[in-house]
Motif scaffolding. Structure first.
Motif, PDB file in Angstrom:
ATOM      1  N   LEU A  36       0.984  -1.192   0.126  1.00 46.08           N
ATOM      2  CA  LEU A  36       0.022   0.142   0.141  1.00 46.08           C
ATOM      3  C   LEU A  36       0.992   1.316   0.129  1.00 46.08           C
ATOM      4  N   GLN A  37       1.772   1.322   0.766  1.00 47.82           N
ATOM      5  CA  GLN A  37       2.847   2.378   0.870  1.00 47.82           C
ATOM      6  C   GLN A  37       3.701   2.576  -0.719  1.00 47.82           C
TER       7      GLN A  37
ATOM      8  N   MET B 196       1.353   4.441  -2.750  1.00 51.40           N
ATOM      9  CA  MET B 196       1.055   5.665  -2.312  1.00 51.40           C
ATOM     10  C   MET B 196       2.326   6.625  -2.898  1.00 51.40           C
TER      11      MET B 196
ATOM     12  N   ALA C  85      -1.175   9.791   2.943  1.00 53.07           N
ATOM     13  CA  ALA C  85      -2.361   8.761   3.487  1.00 53.07           C
ATOM     14  C   ALA C  85      -3.704   9.689   3.442  1.00 53.07           C
TER      15      ALA C  85
ATOM     16  N   PHE D 175      -4.518   9.574  -0.550  1.00 53.45           N
ATOM     17  CA  PHE D 175      -4.703   8.309  -0.803  1.00 53.45           C
ATOM     18  C   PHE D 175      -6.404   8.174  -0.438  1.00 53.45           C
ATOM     19  N   ALA D 176      -6.422   8.245   0.732  1.00 54.27           N
ATOM     20  CA  ALA D 176      -7.941   8.037   1.511  1.00 54.27           C
ATOM     21  C   ALA D 176      -9.028   8.640   0.473  1.00 54.27           C
TER      22      ALA D 176
ATOM     23  N   ARG E 181      -9.887   8.339   6.633  1.00 56.46           N
ATOM     24  CA  ARG E 181      -8.483   8.487   6.797  1.00 56.46           C
ATOM     25  C   ARG E 181      -7.649   7.769   7.710  1.00 56.46           C
TER      26      ARG E 181
ATOM     27  N   SER F 172      -8.399   4.738   8.132  1.00 48.61           N
ATOM     28  CA  SER F 172      -8.153   3.288   7.762  1.00 48.61           C
ATOM     29  C   SER F 172      -7.084   3.131   7.113  1.00 48.61           C
ATOM     30  N   ILE F 173      -6.396   4.178   6.476  1.00 46.27           N
ATOM     31  CA  ILE F 173      -5.220   4.151   5.909  1.00 46.27           C
ATOM     32  C   ILE F 173      -4.137   3.926   6.821  1.00 46.27           C
ATOM     33  N   SER F 174      -4.092   4.822   7.930  1.00 43.43           N
ATOM     34  CA  SER F 174      -2.898   4.509   8.864  1.00 43.43           C
ATOM     35  C   SER F 174      -3.322   3.425   9.740  1.00 43.43           C
TER      36      SER F 174
END
Length: 147
Positions: free
Chosen positions: A11-12, A15, A22, A25-26, A33, A35-37
């Protein structure tokens, strides 16, 4: 089963490839937001809906690569070969100079079909040997078949 740590790394990488943080991207995949972290930290595992939103928003991401790390990112695509342009009047002339298909040929090509209706419904075809068949797709690609 998806390995959360490895999924977070992939995922990173996505991005980084698109130069997104993040938050952006979210917003791009329309998720919260946090969810990404949570996924990047390994706290949560991605849901199917989350994964499908990524694949939908970023067509260059292969689903199998995203889930398992196997395959490639970005997707490796084959460059389509440009189809030669023929003048439309030449195509019309070729079409108009055709004849009908003999019924014995139809029996070989379409076994079990009544030849009466086929002969009536098929467009006339030249009685010369076929050199090649080209199928053109809407995306600009084509396949070339040589008998």
């Amino acid at each position: 089963m998806v390995n959360s740590d490895q999924f977070g790394k992939r995922l990173q990488r996505i991005m980084d490839e698109y130069d997104l943080n993040a938050t952006s991207f979210a917003d791009e995949i329309e998720v919260g937001r946090s969810s990404i972290s949570h996924i990047l930290s390994g706290r949560n595992k991605p849901s199917l809906e989350f994964v499908m939103k990524i694949v939908s928003a970023f067509p260059e991401v292969e689903l199998y690569w995203l889930l398992n790390g196997k395959g490639s990112f970005p997707k490796k695509t084959v460059e389509p070969i440009a189809a030669p342009k023929l003048p439309s009047n030449q195509l019309q002339a070729d079409f108009e100079s055709t004849t009908t298909i003999p019924s014995e040929s139809l029996k070989k090509v379409l076994p079990g079909e009544p030849t009466d209706s086929i002969e009536e419904s098929l467009a006339p075809v030249k009685q010369e040997a076929i050199e090649r068949i080209v199928i053109f797709y809407k995306d600009g690609t084509f396949k070339n078949f040589v008998p």
